[in-house]
Structure formats: C-alpha cells, structure tokens
Design a protein around this motif. Sequence first.
Motif, PDB file in Angstrom:
ATOM      1  N   LYS A 188       4.082   1.184  -6.169  1.00 14.85           N
ATOM      2  CA  LYS A 188       4.419   1.810  -4.879  1.00 14.85           C
ATOM      3  C   LYS A 188       5.929   1.960  -4.717  1.00 14.85           C
ATOM      4  O   LYS A 188       6.459   1.907  -3.611  1.00 14.85           O
ATOM      5  N   ASN A 189       6.605   2.171  -5.825  1.00 17.65           N
ATOM      6  CA  ASN A 189       8.066   2.244  -5.834  1.00 17.65           C
ATOM      7  C   ASN A 189       8.494   3.483  -6.609  1.00 17.65           C
ATOM      8  O   ASN A 189       8.297   3.563  -7.829  1.00 17.65           O
ATOM      9  N   ILE A 190       9.094   4.445  -5.922  1.00 14.81           N
ATOM     10  CA  ILE A 190       9.513   5.685  -6.565  1.00 14.81           C
ATOM     11  C   ILE A 190      10.593   5.429  -7.614  1.00 14.81           C
ATOM     12  O   ILE A 190      10.750   6.218  -8.558  1.00 14.81           O
ATOM     13  N   LEU A 191      11.326   4.336  -7.489  1.00 14.50           N
ATOM     14  CA  LEU A 191      12.348   4.017  -8.479  1.00 14.50           C
ATOM     15  C   LEU A 191      11.725   3.694  -9.836  1.00 14.50           C
ATOM     16  O   LEU A 191      12.307   3.990 -10.883  1.00 14.50           O
ATOM     17  N   VAL A 192      10.553   3.094  -9.821  1.00 15.52           N
ATOM     18  CA  VAL A 192       9.887   2.734 -11.075  1.00 15.52           C
ATOM     19  C   VAL A 192       9.367   3.978 -11.785  1.00 15.52           C
ATOM     20  O   VAL A 192       9.549   4.147 -12.996  1.00 15.52           O
ATOM     21  N   SER A 193       8.718   4.871 -11.042  1.00 18.22           N
ATOM     22  CA  SER A 193       8.231   6.101 -11.673  1.00 18.22           C
ATOM     23  C   SER A 193       9.399   6.974 -12.130  1.00 18.22           C
ATOM     24  O   SER A 193       9.318   7.640 -13.172  1.00 18.22           O
ATOM     25  N   THR A 194      10.498   6.955 -11.377  1.00 21.13           N
ATOM     26  CA  THR A 194      11.688   7.695 -11.799  1.00 21.13           C
ATOM     27  C   THR A 194      12.247   7.114 -13.094  1.00 21.13           C
ATOM     28  O   THR A 194      12.614   7.853 -14.018  1.00 21.13           O
TER      29      THR A 194
ATOM     30  N   ALA B 201      14.306  12.196   9.056  1.00 24.38           N
ATOM     31  CA  ALA B 201      14.326  12.688  10.435  1.00 24.38           C
ATOM     32  C   ALA B 201      12.971  12.489  11.112  1.00 24.38           C
ATOM     33  O   ALA B 201      12.905  12.264  12.332  1.00 24.38           O
ATOM     34  N   LEU B 202      11.891  12.552  10.346  1.00 23.59           N
ATOM     35  CA  LEU B 202      10.548  12.463  10.921  1.00 23.59           C
ATOM     36  C   LEU B 202      10.012  11.033  10.976  1.00 23.59           C
ATOM     37  O   LEU B 202       9.324  10.665  11.929  1.00 23.59           O
ATOM     38  N   ALA B 203      10.318  10.251   9.941  1.00 24.53           N
ATOM     39  CA  ALA B 203       9.768   8.893   9.859  1.00 24.53           C
ATOM     40  C   ALA B 203      10.770   7.830  10.268  1.00 24.53           C
ATOM     41  O   ALA B 203      10.427   6.649  10.311  1.00 24.53           O
ATOM     42  N   GLY B 204      12.004   8.249  10.566  1.00 22.23           N
ATOM     43  CA  GLY B 204      13.021   7.277  10.931  1.00 22.23           C
ATOM     44  C   GLY B 204      13.364   6.377   9.758  1.00 22.23           C
ATOM     45  O   GLY B 204      13.223   6.770   8.592  1.00 22.23           O
ATOM     46  N   PRO B 205      13.773   5.164  10.035  1.00 18.14           N
ATOM     47  CA  PRO B 205      14.172   4.252   8.949  1.00 18.14           C
ATOM     48  C   PRO B 205      13.022   3.901   8.000  1.00 18.14           C
ATOM     49  O   PRO B 205      13.252   3.371   6.920  1.00 18.14           O
ATOM     50  N   HIS B 206      11.792   4.222   8.405  1.00 20.85           N
ATOM     51  CA  HIS B 206      10.635   3.909   7.565  1.00 20.85           C
ATOM     52  C   HIS B 206      10.551   4.787   6.321  1.00 20.85           C
ATOM     53  O   HIS B 206       9.716   4.529   5.458  1.00 20.85           O
ATOM     54  N   TRP B 207      11.415   5.814   6.221  1.00 20.88           N
ATOM     55  CA  TRP B 207      11.409   6.642   5.020  1.00 20.88           C
ATOM     56  C   TRP B 207      11.680   5.792   3.777  1.00 20.88           C
ATOM     57  O   TRP B 207      11.266   6.139   2.672  1.00 20.88           O
ATOM     58  N   ARG B 208      12.328   4.657   3.988  1.00 13.53           N
ATOM     59  CA  ARG B 208      12.651   3.778   2.867  1.00 13.53           C
ATOM     60  C   ARG B 208      11.410   3.143   2.244  1.00 13.53           C
ATOM     61  O   ARG B 208      11.503   2.484   1.203  1.00 13.53           O
ATOM     62  N   ALA B 209      10.251   3.337   2.860  1.00 11.23           N
ATOM     63  CA  ALA B 209       9.019   2.781   2.289  1.00 11.23           C
ATOM     64  C   ALA B 209       8.698   3.384   0.928  1.00 11.23           C
ATOM     65  O   ALA B 209       7.882   2.829   0.180  1.00 11.23           O
ATOM     66  N   LEU B 210       9.332   4.507   0.598  1.00  6.68           N
ATOM     67  CA  LEU B 210       9.169   5.067  -0.744  1.00  6.68           C
ATOM     68  C   LEU B 210       9.798   4.170  -1.803  1.00  6.68           C
ATOM     69  O   LEU B 210       9.429   4.238  -2.985  1.00  6.68           O
ATOM     70  N   PHE B 211      10.742   3.366  -1.384  1.00  9.23           N
ATOM     71  CA  PHE B 211      11.522   2.532  -2.299  1.00  9.23           C
ATOM     72  C   PHE B 211      11.182   1.057  -2.070  1.00  9.23           C
ATOM     73  O   PHE B 211      10.916   0.640  -0.952  1.00  9.23           O
TER      74      PHE B 211
ATOM     75  N   ASP C 244       0.852  -1.187   0.000  1.00  9.23           N
ATOM     76  CA  ASP C 244       0.000   0.000   0.000  1.00  9.23           C
ATOM     77  C   ASP C 244       0.887   1.234   0.000  1.00  9.23           C
ATOM     78  O   ASP C 244       2.106   1.153   0.183  1.00  9.23           O
ATOM     79  N   PHE C 245       0.272   2.387  -0.203  1.00 10.70           N
ATOM     80  CA  PHE C 245       0.997   3.647  -0.107  1.00 10.70           C
ATOM     81  C   PHE C 245       1.451   3.843   1.343  1.00 10.70           C
ATOM     82  O   PHE C 245       0.711   3.508   2.270  1.00 10.70           O
ATOM     83  N   PRO C 246       2.625   4.419   1.544  1.00 12.63           N
ATOM     84  CA  PRO C 246       3.115   4.586   2.911  1.00 12.63           C
ATOM     85  C   PRO C 246       2.647   5.883   3.573  1.00 12.63           C
ATOM     86  O   PRO C 246       2.221   6.812   2.902  1.00 12.63           O
ATOM     87  N   PHE C 247       2.710   5.895   4.883  1.00  8.32           N
ATOM     88  CA  PHE C 247       2.661   7.106   5.713  1.00  8.32           C
ATOM     89  C   PHE C 247       1.273   7.717   5.925  1.00  8.32           C
ATOM     90  O   PHE C 247       1.161   8.702   6.640  1.00  8.32           O
ATOM     91  N   TYR C 248       0.223   7.171   5.326  1.00  6.34           N
ATOM     92  CA  TYR C 248      -1.076   7.828   5.485  1.00  6.34           C
ATOM     93  C   TYR C 248      -2.028   7.065   6.402  1.00  6.34           C
ATOM     94  O   TYR C 248      -2.991   7.638   6.897  1.00  6.34           O
TER      95      TYR C 248
END
Length: 257
Positions: A230-236, A82-92, A22-26
């Motif tokens: 759900k992978n920013i690398l794919v859209s990039t 800084a805000l989400a901790g190691p979970h920022w990687r959920a974008l990838f 799923d999409f992260p953080f919401y």
Amino acid sequence: MNNSKAHRQSAHIEFLKSTGIDFPFYAGHPVTVSAGQWLIVLAAVAVGFMCLTLKVPVLTGDLGIFIRALLFPVIPLVVLRALAGPHWRALFRRLRRADFGWMLGVAALNLVISSLVGVLVMKFLGAEANVAVEALAGQSSTEREWFFLRSIPQLFGEEVLTLLPMLAILYFCYQRLGLSRVKAVLIAWLLSSLMFGLVHLPSYNWNWLQCLLVIGTARLVLTLAYIKTKNILVSTGAHIINDWVIFGIVLLGAAEG
C-alpha cells in the motif's frame, strides 16, 4: 442501510482491525473520495499525462522535458491534495527494510515474466521496439544522464497514472456496485493494468496485442508491489529497478556492437 452493505462495512472494519492497513480513499480510510471528486482526479491524471506526451513549445530541450516529466505526477497529486486534504499522503508510507526487498523481488519477477510473455508474443504475433529506449544506444553521455534523470519522475508518474485510476475503480466497484473487497480489488487491478498497456500504444507503433499482453502483464506484476505494501514508493522503486535494468541491457548491447 441494507443488510448487504452493513455486512460489507462490518467485514471491512474487522479487516482494518486485523491488518491495520488498507487501500486509501475508497471506504473511509483515511477519507472517502467521492465519485465526483474521482472524476476530477482522473481528469488531472489525463492533464499530467498530456504534459508529458504533447510537445510544449516553451518546454523543449533536456531541461524542458525534465520539467514535463515532473508535471506528469505533480498535477494529479496537487489536485488530490486539494480534494483529500492532508490525507493525500495515504498514498505514501514510511519505507521499511522489507520494502526494499519487495522492490527487488517484484522487479526481478517482472523481468522474468514480461520477458517470457514478450518472447511468446514476438514469436506468434510480432512485436514492435520502443523507439525511445532504442534511441538510448545512440545518445551522448550527457543525453543519457538526462534520460536516466528524467526517468525517475516519469516512472513515478506512471505509478500515479496507474494507481489513482485503480483506486477510483476500486471505489466504484465497492461503493457503487456493492462488490466484495476482494472482487473490487481484482477488477481494479486488472482494468488499471489494461489501461496502462493502452497508453503505451504510441510507443509501440499501435500494436494492440503487444501493449495489452506484454505491457499489461508487466503492469499486473508491478502493481503487486503496491497491493502488498500500500505504498506507492515501493511500486515506484520496483518500476525504476525494472526499467533501469532494461536500459542497462540496451547500453551494454550498444557497447558490444
């Protein structure tokens, strides 16, 4: 907890069980970024964009512009870390073989659709050329190499510029407005694409309709790569393929001329 919210959360849990993605953080996956935190992230997105677009005296020349292109995505991602901790990687997510197919497929679809929309806008409303892309034809080999090199972090930055606001809007619509997941995703997809079109106004001589209709439509298509994977690398990847094809067409036209 009211029945409506409980029902939405139950439906969301079932969705995660059935898909595992799923999409992260919401909505608590892997963590929820709060409204106040999203404001900080969006401010960081704006700062990163200003690093790219505003002239910085100490960052001039090819290397300086490349550093500014790097700062474009790095600043908001550092803040998210800084805000989400190691979970920022959920974008990838780890790239799979199928993801490369999505990159190519979305890029090809976007080239077709944006070309059709562009032709219609040019015919009935008029359109402006992108000065930066046009200048590519008159550049030296070294300048062109720098152009393609810095386009990689810049286009990744454009994904960050689009997708972090999209996730913020998704959070607001789902958590604060109580909309269903489907409605929240559709609104976030549309509004983030319109915003992406608007930030291109200076590049197209402030042609509002061109930026909203052509660039906005192109963004809608490119974001499909993220919505699907759900992978920013794919859209990039889809974005890089799309733009490099356009750059290549410009160079071929210059060579023939």
